[in-house]
Motif scaffolding. Structure first.
Motif, PDB file in Angstrom:
ATOM      1  N   ALA A  26      54.803   7.041  -4.737  1.00  0.00           N
ATOM      2  CA  ALA A  26      54.994   5.595  -4.906  1.00  0.00           C
ATOM      3  C   ALA A  26      56.334   5.229  -5.526  1.00  0.00           C
ATOM      4  CB  ALA A  26      53.860   5.026  -5.763  1.00  0.00           C
ATOM      5  N   ASP A  27      57.044   6.217  -6.058  1.00  0.00           N
ATOM      6  CA  ASP A  27      58.341   5.977  -6.687  1.00  0.00           C
ATOM      7  C   ASP A  27      58.180   4.946  -7.806  1.00  0.00           C
ATOM      8  OD1 ASP A  27      61.084   6.632  -6.886  1.00  0.00           O
ATOM      9  OD2 ASP A  27      61.639   4.835  -5.778  1.00  0.00           O
ATOM     10  N   HIS A  28      58.862   3.805  -7.723  1.00  0.00           N
ATOM     11  CA  HIS A  28      58.781   2.806  -8.795  1.00  0.00           C
ATOM     12  C   HIS A  28      57.690   1.764  -8.554  1.00  0.00           C
ATOM     13  CE1 HIS A  28      63.252   3.694  -9.946  1.00  0.00           C
ATOM     14  NE2 HIS A  28      62.437   4.705 -10.158  1.00  0.00           N
ATOM     15  N   GLY A  29      56.947   1.908  -7.453  1.00  0.00           N
ATOM     16  CA  GLY A  29      55.790   1.044  -7.217  1.00  0.00           C
ATOM     17  C   GLY A  29      56.082  -0.280  -6.542  1.00  0.00           C
ATOM     18  N   LYS A  30      57.243  -0.419  -5.906  1.00  0.00           N
ATOM     19  CA  LYS A  30      57.611  -1.707  -5.310  1.00  0.00           C
ATOM     20  C   LYS A  30      56.621  -2.165  -4.243  1.00  0.00           C
ATOM     21  CE  LYS A  30      61.764  -3.019  -4.432  1.00  0.00           C
ATOM     22  NZ  LYS A  30      63.147  -3.116  -3.904  1.00  0.00           N
ATOM     23  N   LEU A  31      56.158  -1.231  -3.417  1.00  0.00           N
ATOM     24  CA  LEU A  31      55.226  -1.607  -2.354  1.00  0.00           C
ATOM     25  C   LEU A  31      53.930  -2.160  -2.932  1.00  0.00           C
ATOM     26  CD1 LEU A  31      54.411  -1.655   0.658  1.00  0.00           C
ATOM     27  CD2 LEU A  31      53.547   0.674   0.345  1.00  0.00           C
ATOM     28  N   LEU A  32      53.355  -1.463  -3.905  1.00  0.00           N
ATOM     29  CA  LEU A  32      52.096  -1.918  -4.502  1.00  0.00           C
ATOM     30  C   LEU A  32      52.279  -3.241  -5.239  1.00  0.00           C
ATOM     31  CD1 LEU A  32      50.553   1.400  -5.885  1.00  0.00           C
ATOM     32  CD2 LEU A  32      49.835   0.102  -3.874  1.00  0.00           C
ATOM     33  N   LEU A  33      53.394  -3.391  -5.933  1.00  0.00           N
ATOM     34  CA  LEU A  33      53.657  -4.644  -6.639  1.00  0.00           C
ATOM     35  C   LEU A  33      53.732  -5.813  -5.658  1.00  0.00           C
ATOM     36  CD1 LEU A  33      56.311  -3.380  -9.209  1.00  0.00           C
ATOM     37  CD2 LEU A  33      54.045  -4.289  -9.770  1.00  0.00           C
ATOM     38  N   TYR A  34      54.419  -5.597  -4.549  1.00  0.00           N
ATOM     39  CA  TYR A  34      54.537  -6.640  -3.529  1.00  0.00           C
ATOM     40  C   TYR A  34      53.163  -6.996  -2.958  1.00  0.00           C
ATOM     41  CZ  TYR A  34      55.739  -8.866   0.916  1.00  0.00           C
ATOM     42  OH  TYR A  34      55.816  -9.735   1.979  1.00  0.00           O
ATOM     43  N   LEU A  35      52.379  -5.980  -2.606  1.00  0.00           N
ATOM     44  CA  LEU A  35      51.056  -6.221  -2.030  1.00  0.00           C
ATOM     45  C   LEU A  35      50.152  -6.961  -3.013  1.00  0.00           C
ATOM     46  CD1 LEU A  35      50.518  -2.752  -0.311  1.00  0.00           C
ATOM     47  CD2 LEU A  35      50.838  -4.944   0.862  1.00  0.00           C
ATOM     48  N   ALA A  36      50.262  -6.611  -4.293  1.00  0.00           N
ATOM     49  CA  ALA A  36      49.454  -7.276  -5.319  1.00  0.00           C
ATOM     50  C   ALA A  36      49.886  -8.725  -5.498  1.00  0.00           C
ATOM     51  CB  ALA A  36      49.570  -6.527  -6.640  1.00  0.00           C
ATOM     52  N   GLU A  37      51.189  -8.956  -5.535  1.00  0.00           N
ATOM     53  CA  GLU A  37      51.708 -10.320  -5.702  1.00  0.00           C
ATOM     54  C   GLU A  37      51.335 -11.217  -4.526  1.00  0.00           C
ATOM     55  OE1 GLU A  37      55.616  -8.795  -8.234  1.00  0.00           O
ATOM     56  OE2 GLU A  37      55.832  -9.536  -6.181  1.00  0.00           O
ATOM     57  N   ILE A  47      50.602   6.975  -6.775  1.00  0.00           N
ATOM     58  CA  ILE A  47      50.578   8.411  -7.076  1.00  0.00           C
ATOM     59  C   ILE A  47      52.001   8.962  -7.070  1.00  0.00           C
ATOM     60  CG2 ILE A  47      49.741  10.667  -6.308  1.00  0.00           C
ATOM     61  CD1 ILE A  47      47.375   9.185  -4.990  1.00  0.00           C
ATOM     62  N   GLU A  48      52.360   9.632  -8.154  1.00  0.00           N
ATOM     63  CA  GLU A  48      53.706  10.196  -8.280  1.00  0.00           C
ATOM     64  C   GLU A  48      53.613  11.533  -9.007  1.00  0.00           C
ATOM     65  OE1 GLU A  48      57.093  11.042  -7.586  1.00  0.00           O
ATOM     66  OE2 GLU A  48      56.827   8.943  -7.008  1.00  0.00           O
ATOM     67  N   ASN A  49      54.406  12.513  -8.562  1.00  0.00           N
ATOM     68  CA  ASN A  49      54.338  13.841  -9.184  1.00  0.00           C
ATOM     69  C   ASN A  49      55.615  14.228  -9.918  1.00  0.00           C
ATOM     70  OD1 ASN A  49      56.068  14.341  -7.070  1.00  0.00           O
ATOM     71  ND2 ASN A  49      54.999  16.162  -6.326  1.00  0.00           N
ATOM     72  N   LYS A  50      56.540  13.273 -10.043  1.00  0.00           N
ATOM     73  CA  LYS A  50      57.772  13.534 -10.789  1.00  0.00           C
ATOM     74  C   LYS A  50      57.753  12.708 -12.070  1.00  0.00           C
ATOM     75  CE  LYS A  50      60.504  14.503  -6.636  1.00  0.00           C
ATOM     76  NZ  LYS A  50      59.416  14.241  -5.672  1.00  0.00           N
ATOM     77  N   LEU A  57      57.088   4.017 -12.856  1.00  0.00           N
ATOM     78  CA  LEU A  57      55.940   3.509 -12.097  1.00  0.00           C
ATOM     79  C   LEU A  57      54.865   2.974 -13.037  1.00  0.00           C
ATOM     80  CD1 LEU A  57      54.244   3.313  -9.406  1.00  0.00           C
ATOM     81  CD2 LEU A  57      53.457   5.634  -9.919  1.00  0.00           C
ATOM     82  N   GLN A  58      54.539   3.753 -14.050  1.00  0.00           N
ATOM     83  CA  GLN A  58      53.511   3.369 -15.016  1.00  0.00           C
ATOM     84  C   GLN A  58      53.874   2.058 -15.709  1.00  0.00           C
ATOM     85  OE1 GLN A  58      53.041   6.056 -18.369  1.00  0.00           O
ATOM     86  NE2 GLN A  58      50.816   5.844 -18.254  1.00  0.00           N
ATOM     87  N   SER A  59      55.132   1.946 -16.121  1.00  0.00           N
ATOM     88  CA  SER A  59      55.592   0.733 -16.795  1.00  0.00           C
ATOM     89  C   SER A  59      55.524  -0.477 -15.863  1.00  0.00           C
ATOM     90  CB  SER A  59      57.025   0.931 -17.293  1.00  0.00           C
ATOM     91  OG  SER A  59      57.537  -0.261 -17.848  1.00  0.00           O
ATOM     92  N   ASN A  60      55.988  -0.296 -14.618  1.00  0.00           N
ATOM     93  CA  ASN A  60      56.008  -1.408 -13.662  1.00  0.00           C
ATOM     94  C   ASN A  60      54.606  -1.882 -13.297  1.00  0.00           C
ATOM     95  OD1 ASN A  60      58.786  -1.323 -13.615  1.00  0.00           O
ATOM     96  ND2 ASN A  60      58.926  -0.222 -11.673  1.00  0.00           N
ATOM     97  N   LEU A  61      53.700  -0.941 -13.028  1.00  0.00           N
ATOM     98  CA  LEU A  61      52.350  -1.319 -12.613  1.00  0.00           C
ATOM     99  C   LEU A  61      51.567  -1.949 -13.757  1.00  0.00           C
ATOM    100  CD1 LEU A  61      51.140   1.532 -10.218  1.00  0.00           C
ATOM    101  CD2 LEU A  61      52.583  -0.452  -9.753  1.00  0.00           C
ATOM    102  N   ASN A  62      51.809  -1.481 -14.968  1.00  0.00           N
ATOM    103  CA  ASN A  62      51.093  -2.035 -16.121  1.00  0.00           C
ATOM    104  C   ASN A  62      51.506  -3.471 -16.421  1.00  0.00           C
ATOM    105  OD1 ASN A  62      49.625   0.288 -16.503  1.00  0.00           O
ATOM    106  ND2 ASN A  62      50.966   1.122 -18.086  1.00  0.00           N
TER     107      ASN A  62
END
Length: 219
Positions: A26-37, A47-50, A57-62
């Motif tokens: 998900a990298d920085h979560g832009k796709l999920l943020l857009y879909l949620a907005e 999901i991110e493994n780095k 990602l955690q900061s942005n989604l929270n």
């Protein structure tokens, strides 16, 4: 409001309303943020493994309060919540996508839709997903920042669906699109450059064969 480039916009357009989405890598979560907005999803897992990208990602989604967005630190879909019905695998190599799916095959029981944006081995991704019970529901050939992306929406089917080798390589829906005409010209140009190199005769023969098929689509 989160703004997306053409590539992520195309991916977002393939997500059904009220979907429960898991975005792998998900990298920085832009796709999920857009879909949620946009109010398009009921729940999203990023999901991110780095470690570095995951912390962002955690900061942005929270910070998003318009929908439930859950950051997860793990590899692929080794663990996947039972409520996930849509899986996004974008910005990854084809071999990586296939490996993620193969290693998490037992967790796909409730996943009705898989959206891919593979940067390599796109034909192999199409072929593998049809082998595990999905067919191509839709595709888009997207030009974004002078690069071309094949966004594919796979849907789960009871009956198996197969395609020709050419359709696996280039997409059964994409080859019928107006955008493929210019894309075919670009592919022919690349083949012409490669044919000037010192390559084995069998490789050149396959390239020439591919070129002849592509010529049918450039006019």
């Amino acid at each position: 409001m989160t703004k997306l480039g053409k590539r992520l916009e195309a991916i977002a357009s393939f997500v059904d309303s009220e979907a429960v989405v898991a975005d792998v890598g998900a990298d920085h979560g832009k796709l999920l943020l857009y879909l949620a907005e946009q109010g398009k999803i009921s729940l999203g897992y990023g999901i991110e493994n780095k470690s570095g990208p995951y912390q962002i990602l955690q900061s942005n989604l929270n910070e998003c309060i318009s929908a439930r967005l859950v950051p997860i630190f793990q590899d692929g879909i080794s663990v996947l919540s039972d409520d996930v019905d849509t899986l996004v695998l974008a910005g990854l190599g084809g071999e990586t996508i296939i490996s993620i799916l193969r290693n998490g095959l037992d967790n796909l029981a409730n996943v009705k839709t898989i959206i891919t944006d593979s940067h390599t081995s796109i034909g192999e991704v199409r072929r593998y997903l049809t082998q595990i019970g999905y067919s191509i529901g839709d595709e888009k050939l997207v030009s974004d920042k002078n690069k071309f992306y094949e966004i594919i929406r796979f849907v789960k089917r009871k009956e198996k669906h197969s395609y020709s080798d050419f359709e696996y390589r280039h997409g059964p829906i994409i080859i019928k699109s107006p955008e493929f005409k210019n894309h075919a010209k670009r592919l022919i140009h690349k083949i012409n450059i490669l044919l000037k190199k010192d390559l084995p005769d069998n490789i050149k023969a396959k390239m020439i064969e591919e070129k002849e098929v592509l010529k049918r689509y450039e006019n």
